[in-house]
Design a protein around this motif. Structure first.
Motif, mmCIF file in Angstrom:
data_model
loop_
_atom_site.group_PDB
_atom_site.id
_atom_site.type_symbol
_atom_site.label_atom_id
_atom_site.label_comp_id
_atom_site.label_asym_id
_atom_site.label_seq_id
_atom_site.Cartn_x
_atom_site.Cartn_y
_atom_site.Cartn_z
ATOM 1 N N ILE A 228 0.918 -1.298 -0.102
ATOM 2 C CA ILE A 228 -0.075 -0.162 -0.105
ATOM 3 C C ILE A 228 0.777 1.263 0.001
ATOM 4 N N GLU A 229 0.650 2.092 -1.063
ATOM 5 C CA GLU A 229 1.471 3.378 -1.028
ATOM 6 C C GLU A 229 0.683 4.541 -0.725
ATOM 7 N N PRO A 230 0.723 5.131 0.365
ATOM 8 C CA PRO A 230 -0.034 6.420 0.728
ATOM 9 C C PRO A 230 -0.115 7.604 -0.318
ATOM 10 N N GLN A 231 -1.078 7.853 -0.735
ATOM 11 C CA GLN A 231 -0.922 9.173 -1.542
ATOM 12 C C GLN A 231 -1.334 10.516 -0.737
ATOM 13 N N MET A 232 -1.502 11.664 -1.560
ATOM 14 C CA MET A 232 -1.936 12.839 -0.793
ATOM 15 C C MET A 232 -3.420 12.598 -0.078
ATOM 16 N N VAL A 233 -4.297 12.079 -1.052
ATOM 17 C CA VAL A 233 -5.552 11.644 -0.801
ATOM 18 C C VAL A 233 -5.845 10.081 -1.120
ATOM 19 N N GLY A 234 -6.065 9.389 -0.050
ATOM 20 C CA GLY A 234 -6.096 7.862 -0.514
ATOM 21 C C GLY A 234 -4.846 7.008 -0.522
ATOM 22 N N VAL A 235 -4.982 5.863 -0.993
ATOM 23 C CA VAL A 235 -3.885 5.088 -1.032
ATOM 24 C C VAL A 235 -3.828 4.553 -2.523
ATOM 25 N N THR A 236 -2.608 3.725 -2.955
ATOM 26 C CA THR A 236 -2.518 3.114 -4.108
ATOM 27 C C THR A 236 -2.038 1.712 -3.745
ATOM 28 N N VAL A 237 -2.637 0.761 -4.510
ATOM 29 C CA VAL A 237 -2.402 -0.727 -4.073
ATOM 30 C C VAL A 237 -1.083 -1.064 -5.180
ATOM 31 N N LYS A 238 -0.141 -1.804 -5.129
ATOM 32 C CA LYS A 238 1.024 -2.232 -5.974
ATOM 33 C C LYS A 238 1.039 -3.509 -5.840
ATOM 34 N N LEU A 239 1.360 -4.205 -6.895
ATOM 35 C CA LEU A 239 1.743 -5.715 -7.240
ATOM 36 C C LEU A 239 3.048 -5.640 -7.914
ATOM 37 N N THR A 240 3.928 -6.283 -7.277
ATOM 38 C CA THR A 240 5.248 -5.966 -7.843
ATOM 39 C C THR A 240 5.971 -7.317 -7.889
ATOM 40 N N PRO A 241 6.398 -8.037 -9.252
ATOM 41 C CA PRO A 241 6.893 -9.349 -9.418
ATOM 42 C C PRO A 241 8.376 -9.180 -8.703
ATOM 43 N N VAL A 242 8.815 -10.260 -7.853
ATOM 44 C CA VAL A 242 10.050 -10.184 -7.315
ATOM 45 C C VAL A 242 10.722 -11.564 -7.399
ATOM 46 N N GLU A 243 11.852 -11.614 -7.405
ATOM 47 C CA GLU A 243 12.733 -13.079 -7.418
ATOM 48 C C GLU A 243 12.480 -13.645 -6.110
ATOM 49 N N LEU A 244 12.497 -15.045 -6.303
ATOM 50 C CA LEU A 244 12.490 -15.808 -5.030
ATOM 51 C C LEU A 244 13.574 -15.661 -3.904
ATOM 52 N N ASP A 245 14.847 -15.681 -4.721
ATOM 53 C CA ASP A 245 15.902 -15.629 -3.800
ATOM 54 C C ASP A 245 16.070 -14.371 -2.993
ATOM 55 N N ARG A 246 15.596 -13.413 -3.614
ATOM 56 C CA ARG A 246 15.584 -12.090 -3.000
ATOM 57 C C ARG A 246 14.825 -11.906 -1.579
ATOM 58 N N ILE A 247 13.468 -12.764 -1.735
ATOM 59 C CA ILE A 247 12.436 -12.748 -0.727
ATOM 60 C C ILE A 247 12.340 -13.870 -0.152
ATOM 61 N N ARG A 248 12.962 -14.930 -0.005
ATOM 62 C CA ARG A 248 12.705 -16.308 0.489
ATOM 63 C C ARG A 248 12.650 -16.168 2.123
#
Length: 191
Positions: free
Chosen positions: A155-175
């Motif tokens: 969730i990224e806060p904005q000036m009014v409301g928020v934005t939801v992001k989906l980001t592909p990541v590498e398994l080794d980086r986030i395991r």
């Protein structure tokens, strides 16, 4: 995350300076009344945001250990979505795949879903399915047999409301992040 902490610190400092200036100009009683009104408004906003949360059960320890092997079923693909940020951690992010409600992720949690090979549309949003709040994230892709797709939602806060992001990541980086989080049970086992 560190960028947000700096911004929150600067906002707190600016709030304290503004409070001191208003107190000097308007007096203690009026500033205290304004502070209580602002606190009430913030409380109502937080309460309304938390009303969209659903009760989601955790996956069993056996399901979690199977999921942490990161191996899809034969002829299928596996989708993992992780949410582990501090900002908005109590507010649930709903996950839909191909128009089907899958689960809701609060932080720190993750989900695993078996995908049939072919095109899929993954949507992350806040709110309810009939009243989605603005700022949903959409990711479209083609799942291949044996593929493990890892996404991180934020969730990224904005000036009014928020934005939801989906980001592909590498398994080794986030395991390692998966090891520290709980796995939720899905409404649907396979799409």
């Amino acid at each position: 995350m560190p960028r947000n902490l700096v911004l929150y610190g600067l906002a707190a400092l600016a709030g304290l300076v503004l409070y001191g200036v208003l107190r000097a100009l308007l007096g203690f009683e009026i500033v205290m009344l304004l502070s209580l009104i602002v606190l009430g408004v913030v409380g109502v906003i937080v309460y309304r945001n938390l009303q969209t949360n659903r009760k989601i059960a955790d996956a069993t320890p056996a399901e979690r250990s199977t999921a942490l092997a990161f191996t899809p079923e034969p002829g299928k693909a596996a989708l993992y979505i992780l949410r582990n940020q501090f900002v908005g951690r109590a507010v649930g992010v709903n996950i839909e795949v191909d128009g089907k409600q899958i689960t809701q992720l609060k932080s720190p949690r993750f989900m695993r879903l078996t995908l049939n090979p072919g095109p899929h549309r993954i949507v992350a949003y806040m709110g309810t399915p009939d009243k989605k709040k603005p700022g949903e994230a959409v990711l479209e892709g083609n799942a291949q047999p044996g593929e493990v797709l890892i996404l991180k939602t934020e969730i990224e806060p904005q000036m009014v409301g928020v934005t939801v992001k989906l980001t592909p990541v590498e398994l080794d980086r986030i395991r390692a992040d998966f090891q520290k989080t709980r796995m939720v049970a899905n409404d649907v086992a396979e799409v």
